[in-house]
Write a protein that holds these residues in place. Structure first.
Motif, short mmCIF file in Angstrom:
data_model
loop_
_atom_site.label_atom_id
_atom_site.label_comp_id
_atom_site.label_asym_id
_atom_site.label_seq_id
_atom_site.Cartn_x
_atom_site.Cartn_y
_atom_site.Cartn_z
N THR A 1 0.86 -1.19 0.00
CA THR A 1 0.00 0.00 0.00
C THR A 1 0.89 1.24 0.00
OG1 THR A 1 -1.72 -1.17 1.23
CG2 THR A 1 -1.81 1.24 1.24
N PHE A 2 0.64 2.16 -0.91
CA PHE A 2 1.44 3.36 -1.03
C PHE A 2 0.73 4.55 -0.38
CE2 PHE A 2 2.31 0.64 -4.69
CZ PHE A 2 3.68 0.45 -4.56
N ALA A 3 1.49 5.33 0.38
CA ALA A 3 0.98 6.56 1.02
C ALA A 3 -0.38 6.34 1.70
CB ALA A 3 0.89 7.67 -0.01
N PRO A 4 -0.50 5.35 2.57
CA PRO A 4 -1.82 5.04 3.14
C PRO A 4 -2.41 6.18 3.95
CG PRO A 4 -0.08 3.86 4.32
CD PRO A 4 0.56 4.45 3.10
N GLN A 5 -1.58 6.93 4.71
CA GLN A 5 -2.13 8.02 5.51
C GLN A 5 -2.73 9.12 4.64
OE1 GLN A 5 0.88 6.68 5.90
NE2 GLN A 5 1.46 6.48 8.07
N VAL A 6 -2.08 9.39 3.51
CA VAL A 6 -2.57 10.44 2.61
C VAL A 6 -3.94 10.08 2.07
CG1 VAL A 6 -2.13 11.70 0.47
CG2 VAL A 6 -0.22 11.13 1.99
N PHE A 7 -4.07 8.86 1.58
CA PHE A 7 -5.35 8.47 0.98
C PHE A 7 -6.43 8.25 2.04
CE2 PHE A 7 -2.33 7.23 -2.40
CZ PHE A 7 -2.86 8.01 -3.41
N ALA A 8 -6.04 7.85 3.24
CA ALA A 8 -7.02 7.72 4.32
C ALA A 8 -7.63 9.08 4.65
CB ALA A 8 -6.39 7.10 5.56
N LYS A 9 -6.79 10.12 4.66
CA LYS A 9 -7.31 11.48 4.92
C LYS A 9 -8.22 11.95 3.79
CE LYS A 9 -3.44 12.87 7.82
NZ LYS A 9 -2.18 13.64 7.91
N LEU A 10 -7.86 11.58 2.57
CA LEU A 10 -8.72 11.95 1.44
C LEU A 10 -10.07 11.25 1.55
CD1 LEU A 10 -9.25 13.39 -1.17
CD2 LEU A 10 -7.94 11.64 -2.39
N ARG A 11 -10.08 10.00 1.96
CA ARG A 11 -11.36 9.29 2.12
C ARG A 11 -12.20 9.96 3.22
NH1 ARG A 11 -7.83 4.73 1.55
NH2 ARG A 11 -7.88 4.26 3.77
N ARG A 12 -11.55 10.36 4.30
CA ARG A 12 -12.29 11.03 5.37
C ARG A 12 -12.86 12.35 4.89
NH1 ARG A 12 -7.98 9.10 8.58
NH2 ARG A 12 -6.94 11.14 8.57
N SER A 13 -12.13 13.06 4.06
CA SER A 13 -12.63 14.34 3.55
C SER A 13 -13.86 14.16 2.68
CB SER A 13 -11.54 15.06 2.75
OG SER A 13 -11.35 14.48 1.47
N LEU A 14 -14.04 12.96 2.12
CA LEU A 14 -15.22 12.64 1.31
C LEU A 14 -16.32 11.98 2.14
CD1 LEU A 14 -13.35 11.23 -1.81
CD2 LEU A 14 -14.51 13.43 -1.65
N ASP A 15 -16.12 11.95 3.46
CA ASP A 15 -17.08 11.36 4.37
C ASP A 15 -17.27 9.87 4.10
OD1 ASP A 15 -18.76 11.55 6.56
OD2 ASP A 15 -20.55 11.91 5.36
N ILE A 16 -16.17 9.20 3.73
CA ILE A 16 -16.16 7.75 3.55
C ILE A 16 -15.46 7.14 4.75
CG2 ILE A 16 -15.38 5.82 2.12
CD1 ILE A 16 -15.33 7.76 -0.25
N THR A 17 -16.19 6.42 5.58
CA THR A 17 -15.57 5.80 6.75
C THR A 17 -14.77 4.58 6.31
OG1 THR A 17 -17.42 4.30 7.21
CG2 THR A 17 -17.56 6.55 8.12
#
Length: 430
Positions: A73-89
Motif C-alpha cells: 500500500t502506497f501513502a496510506p495516511q494520505v489516501f485515508a485522509k482523502l477518504r475522510r474528507s469525502l465522508d467515507i468511513t
C-alpha cells in the motif's frame, strides 16, 4: 458392454453443449459491458486476492505479507485522509471493497491494456495501472492533494488508494482505487466520455433492443447541451482550473465522464426547502477537513514509497512537478452560512460559495460528482489523468497530423489539449 444409444448423449457431447451455452452467456455479458467475476472467470483468483489484501491493509495501513502473495500500500495516511474528507468511513470502504459479493468487470474500449473492476455495490472503481503511471501519480501526489485542498469541490477523479499485489515468481499488478463517478446509477439513462475532439469520437448508439450499457462520445453529443442553469459559471470555471493543473503536469488525453438522469418533481421542489438547504450547506462546508500541510509522518513514507518501489518516473517527459498550490485560507465566514439558511438559492449566495472555490452540493450520495440543473441531475468527473505527453505521444501526434490534416484528434500537446477541452465544455454548457 452395453452399446450407447442415440438417446443417451456422451459426456463429451454434454460438455460441448454446456461450453457453448457458457460462451453465449459470456458474449451476452460482454455486450452488456459489465458482468460478474464469478469463480469461472479468469480474474476471479486475482480479485479474491485483492479483497483479502485490501481487508488486511485497510486495518493495518502497512505492507502486508499474506499466504501466497503480498499486498503493498502506497501513502496510506494520505489516501485515508482523502477518504475522510469525502465522508467515507473506513468501515464503509472495507465493506464495499471486501464484501462477499463478486466484483464486476467493466469492458472498456480504452486503448490502454488496463483491466477495470467495480465493487459489487458499484461505489468504487479499481483499475490496473502501469508502473510508470503509478510512479507519476506518487511523484505528483503533493500537487494533486494541494489542488483538492484549494478546490475541495474539484471535478477531478478522487484516488482513494494505490496498491501493488505481488505473487512471488509469477506476477505483480499495480492498481488504483477510485470513487465511481456514476454512483448511484439506477436512474442514469445516458453516458458520455468527452475529450473535446472529433476524430474517432463516435459510438454507434444502437443497442439492438437489448439492455446494453454504451458510453457515447463527443460526436454523439452533437446538438445537445449540459443544462446547469445557475451552476454553469462555476462548472465552466472549475473545468478550466482542473485542466490548468493537468496542463502544468504535462498531462493530456483525459476525459470528462458525463451522465444524466431526469429530476423527479419532488427533488426539484425539495431543493428549495429550508431543511434541504441547511443540509446542503453543511455538506458543502464539510469537504475541507484535510490538513493544510501534510503530516510529517506521511512525507518520508511518500518519499520511501516512490523511491524504493517505483523509482523510474523519467519516461513520458513530465518534467519537475509544479510548485505547490497556494494555501486555501479561511473557510466561509459564519455570517455567510447564516445568510444561506435564511434565504433561497439566489445568484448572490451561489457567488459567495464560488468565491471560495465551492458550490452548493446536492444532498445525495457521491455529491462531489453530482450537479443538479433545473431539470436534470448530472454526474461529472475528469478521469484518465495519468497520461503524460512523452515521446510516444509526440510521434503519434506527428503521424496523425500527416494522416489526418486539419482534423481534431486527441494526441496533442497539453496546452492545446487543455484549451480545446475547456472550449468544448464552455460551448456545450448553459
Amino acid at each position: 458392454m452395453v452399446p450407447r444409444t442415440a438417446a443417451q448423449p456422451s459426456r463429451a457431447t454434454r460438455r460441448r453443449h454446456w461450453w457453448h451455452l457458457r460462451q453465449r452467456w459470456r458474449m451476452l455479458v460482454v455486450m452488456l459491458g459489465v458482468f460478474e467475476i464469478n469463480p469461472e472467470h479468469k480474474f476471479y483468483h486475482l480479485t479474491a486476492m485483492i479483497k483479502e489484501g485490501m481487508n488486511t491493509s485497510i486495518q493495518t495501513s502497512m505492507d502486508t505479507p499474506i499466504q501466497g502473495f503480498e499486498m503493498q500500500t502506497f501513502a496510506p495516511q494520505v489516501f485515508a485522509k482523502l477518504r475522510r474528507s469525502l465522508d467515507i468511513t473506513e468501515e464503509e470502504y472495507r465493506n464495499s471493497l471486501c464484501s462477499d459479493g463478486d466484483y464486476l468487470q467493466f469492458v472498456s474500449n480504452s486503448k490502454s491494456k488496463a483491466d477495470f473492476f467495480i465493487t459489487n455495490d458499484k461505489r468504487f472503481f479499481l483499475k490496473t495501472q502501469s508502473r510508470r503511471e503509478v510512479s507519476f501519480l506518487l511523484s505528483n501526489l503533493q500537487a494533486y492533494m494541494d489542488h483538492l485542498e484549494k478546490y475541495p469541490h474539484s471535478l477531478m477523479v478522487r484516488f482513494l488508494g494505490v496498491h501493488r499485489i505481488v505473487i512471488p515468481n509469477k506476477m505483480q499488478k499495480y492498481f488504483i482505487v477510485m470513487q465511481s463517478v456514476f454512483y448511484p446509477d439506477e436512474r442514469i439513462n445516458i453516458r458520455f466520455d468527452i475529450k473535446g475532439c472529433e476524430l474517432g469520437r463516435w459510438t454507434n448508439p444502437d443497442t439492438g433492443g437489448k439492455q446494453i450499457i454504451k458510453v457515447l462520445k463527443d460526436n454523439n453529443f452533437e446538438g445537445q447541451h449540459i443544462g446547469l442553469g445557475q451552476q454553469t459559471s462555476w462548472f465552466v470555471n472549475q473545468v478550466k482550473v482542473d485542466a490548468g493543473l493537468l496542463r502544468q503536469l504535462n498531462v493530456m488525453d483525459y476525459s470528462l465522464l458525463l451522465a444524466h438522469q431526469p429530476l423527479h418533481q419532488d427533488e426539484i421542489d425539495g431543493k428549495q426547502s429550508m431543511a434541504n438547504l441547511v443540509r446542503r450547506t453543511m455538506k458543502s462546508l464539510d469537504f475541507d477537513d484535510s490538513p493544510k500541510e501534510p503530516d510529517s509522518s506521511t512525507v518520508p513514507l511518500l518519499q520511501e514509497t516512490t523511491a524504493d518501489v517505483v523509482p523510474d518516473s523519467t519516461d513520458g517527459g513530465s518534467g519537475e512537478p509544479q510548485a505547490a498550490a497556494e494555501d486555501f485560507g479561511e473557510g466561509i465566514p459564519l455570517q455567510e452560512i447564516n445568510c444561506l439558511v435564511k434565504e433561497t438559492e439566489t445568484d448572490s449566495e451561489l457567488q459567495k460559495f464560488h468565491e471560495h472555490h465551492r458550490r452548493l452540493l446536492p444532498n445525495c450520495k457521491n455529491a462531489i460528482h453530482v450537479i443538479d440543473g433545473p431539470e436534470r441531475r448530472y454526474f461529472v468527473g475528469i478521469i484518465d489523468i495519468l497520461t503524460v505527453y512523452g515521446w510516444n505521444q509526440r510521434w503519434e501526434n506527428l503521424w496523425k497530423s500527416l494522416r489526418y490534416p486539419g482534423r481534431a484528434f486527441s494526441t496533442v500537446n497539453p496546452t492545446k489539449y487543455s484549451n480545446r477541452f475547456c472550449q468544448w465544455i464552455q460551448d456545450h454548457t448553459q
